[in-house]
Design a protein around this motif. Structure first.
Motif: not given
Length: 107
Positions: A46-47, A61-66, A40-41, A33, A37
């Motif tokens: 974007t998600g 994607i949000s779950r991975i980022r969190n 993505l950075r 994960a 991330i």
């Protein structure tokens, strides 16, 4: 007010250090994960854009980022990295479990 603090060395796995079950799996998922991330950075995705590239839902994607990785398998995280043009190389080291951590018995 001075207190003496005891220095305790941890292992290479913080999940194991705090006694969580399936610590090795949790560590692998966290490492994968973190790499997702980072991609993505690096690519400033974007998600929605990342989800489209990876072929998954934006919510994933949000779950991975969190760091909400309970819905993900290791192979699914690897697949996402592959779709983001990252090759995953696995190196395996197997070691005996210390006697104070006996293997579970299944009946």
């Amino acid at each position: 007010m001075s207190e003496d603090l005891e220095l305790v060395r941890g292992s290479d796995n913080p999940f194991e250090d705090v006694g969580l079950p399936e610590a090795d799996t949790k560590l692998i998922k966290a490492d994968l994960a973190a790499e997702i991330i980072a991609v993505l950075r690096e690519r400033r995705l974007t998600g929605a854009a990342a989800a489209k590239l990876a072929g998954i839902q934006t919510a994933d994607i949000s779950r991975i980022r969190n760091a909400d990785l309970s819905r993900f398998t290791i192979d699914r995280l690897v697949m996402i990295l592959n779709r983001l043009n990252r090759h995953v190389e696995v190196r395996l080291t197997v070691r005996a479990v210390p006697a104070e951590h006996p293997a579970p018995v299944f009946s």
